[in-house]
Design an enzyme around this catalytic site. Structure first.
Site, PDB file in Angstrom:
ATOM      1  N   ASP A  17     -14.654  -4.917   4.409  1.00 53.24           N
ATOM      2  CA  ASP A  17     -13.547  -3.966   4.448  1.00 53.24           C
ATOM      3  C   ASP A  17     -13.600  -2.966   3.295  1.00 53.24           C
ATOM      4  OD1 ASP A  17     -12.799  -5.463   6.583  1.00 53.24           O
ATOM      5  OD2 ASP A  17     -10.830  -6.016   5.835  1.00 53.24           O
ATOM      6  N   ARG A  97      -2.116 -10.559  -6.742  1.00 50.76           N
ATOM      7  CA  ARG A  97      -2.036  -9.124  -6.455  1.00 50.76           C
ATOM      8  C   ARG A  97      -1.435  -8.300  -7.590  1.00 50.76           C
ATOM      9  NH1 ARG A  97      -5.941 -10.420  -3.664  1.00 50.76           N
ATOM     10  NH2 ARG A  97      -5.843 -10.267  -1.409  1.00 50.76           N
ATOM     11  N   ASP A 126       0.066  -7.812   1.382  1.00 47.40           N
ATOM     12  CA  ASP A 126      -0.634  -7.321   0.206  1.00 47.40           C
ATOM     13  C   ASP A 126      -0.398  -5.839  -0.054  1.00 47.40           C
ATOM     14  OD1 ASP A 126      -1.628  -9.720  -0.644  1.00 47.40           O
ATOM     15  OD2 ASP A 126      -3.560  -9.499   0.341  1.00 47.40           O
ATOM     16  N   SER A 178     -10.672 -13.803   7.451  1.00 43.90           N
ATOM     17  CA  SER A 178     -10.327 -13.001   6.286  1.00 43.90           C
ATOM     18  C   SER A 178      -9.935 -13.992   5.195  1.00 43.90           C
ATOM     19  CB  SER A 178      -9.159 -12.061   6.607  1.00 43.90           C
ATOM     20  OG  SER A 178      -8.728 -11.404   5.435  1.00 43.90           O
TER      21      SER A 178
END
Length: 397
Positions: A17, A97, A126, A178
């Site tokens: 990605d 994050r 996210d 993922s």
């Protein structure tokens, strides 16, 4: 007039990605892209990530070891709060994050970039975590979120885009997930997991062995705490990151810390994920138990009432929000006396506390004993019960 984007700092993992995103941003915005990769203890070999980013078109590539900062300033404060989302999720991705976004903003300032970019989808949490953090730290920084902008509609489209632009593809039919990994956990989404009834495939076991394959003999360990933080494992003082790494190894070997759940995303949908959190599961069990020995009853009750709100703040991306920071001050105050040692047994997916001790223990054996004592008059309990019964009698009338 809004400033044009000439330079972007991208959160870059080196996977499919973000490699596609790097190339797409360069083509779409005609700007320079700086890649940033954080080593948060995901266990991957990052030695080739800088070269891969530059080969894909980045003008600079930063690879930084943030493991100690991550453990000390993000994992441990959250663990002091005993934060668990929806009763099960130990927030492994959620807590990483804000640190990544913080460094994106700091690099953007240092490099004169006008924007940051991430690879989070428009369906996930996210994107919110990255962008709320950026907004809290620098209101002038813009965010590019390609999954909300481009016409690539799936990972299959990304694979095709990568092939067209000679970007190496690492996604296979056997491992269609993922994944996000760090010192606290490894998560899996996608593939057969999109069916809530389907059993997770064998490739979702990475950090943890299946409990039935764990050793047939239990392992006993001790954890020492100071002010709510683990400071030593089996009597050996270790840094925050090293304690997490060692606990992950121990827990993973015994099949501890695996959760398969359907959760409520902040954006409004249900999603299924598999989480492996071996070290965090051991740490939370030990920390919670030591609190029972050292923490005042009413203080613990108040903290526990606030815990779901704290967990939601972390999950929803409000780490740098004033309410989370204010709540952290209260939590840290409650943890001042949480020090001592916990002894635990690890065995086939379970963590069992065998014993606990503390120099500031609130446990008084003379009060708690069932044998004869000289400090507690049992007759006093009658008046205590009568007083507490007054409102119940009034209500019954």
């Amino acid at each position: 007039m809004e400033q044009s984007i000439k330079k972007v700092v991208l959160a870059y993992s080196g996977g499919l990605d973000t490699s596609v995103i790097l190339k797409w941003i360069k083509q779409t915005y005609s700007c320079d892209v700086i890649a940033f990769t954080a080593d948060l203890g995901q266990g991957e070999d990052l030695s080739g990530v800088e070269r891969r980013a530059l080969d894909t078109g980045a003008v600079k590539a930063f690879v930084e070891d943030l493991r100690e900062e991550f453990a000390q300033d993000f994992i441990f404060p959250m663990m002091r709060a005993n934060a668990v989302y929806e009763g099960r999720y130990l927030l492994g991705t959620s807590i990483a994050r804000p640190l990544i976004a913080k460094r994106l903003v700091e690099i953007a300032r240092a490099e004169g970039a006008q924007a940051i970019a991430h690879g989070a989808t428009g369906k996930g949490n996210d994107q919110v975590r990255f962008e709320l953090t950026a907004a809290a730290l620098d209101k002038t920084i813009r965010t590019i979120a390609p999954w909300r902008e481009w016409d690539l509609c799936s990972r299959t489209d990304c694979v095709e885009y990568a092939r067209q632009h000679n970007i190496p593809v690492t996604v296979t039919k056997d491992k269609p997930y993922s994944c996000d990994g760090n010192l606290l956990h490894l998560s899996f989404e996608g593939g057969e997991l999109e069916d809530p009834w389907a059993e997770p495939g064998p490739h979702t076991y990475v950090m943890c062995v299946p409990p039935e394959q764990a050793p047939d003999r239990p392992e006993v360990v001790t954890l020492d705490f100071e002010a709510g933080n683990p400071v030593a494992l089996d009597g050996e003082a270790l840094s925050p990151a090293n304690i997490m790494a060692r606990l992950n190894s121990l827990g993973g070997r015994h099949g501890i810390g695996r959760v398969d759940m359907v959760e409520s995303r902040f954006v409004g949908m249900k999603a299924r994920g598999v989480y492996e959190t071996p070290g965090g599961t051991i740490l939370q069990a030990a920390h919670r138990d030591l609190e029972g020995l050292t923490m005042d009853r009413e203080t613990m009750r108040l903290r526990d009432q606030l815990m779901p709100q704290y967990a939601a703040m972390v999950y929803n991306g409000f780490w740098f929000a004033p309410e989370r920071e204010a709540l952290q001050v209260f939590i840290d105050k409650t943890q001042e006396r949480v020090r001592g040692t916990v002894r635990l047994k690890l065995y086939k997916g379970s963590v069992t506390v065998l014993g606990r001790k503390s120099p500031v223990s609130l446990y008084n054996p003379e009060l708690a004993t069932f044998e004869k004592d000289m400090v507690y008059d049992q007759a006093d309990a009658a008046g205590f019960i009568r007083l507490n019964a007054l409102r119940l009698k009034a209500w019954n009338q």
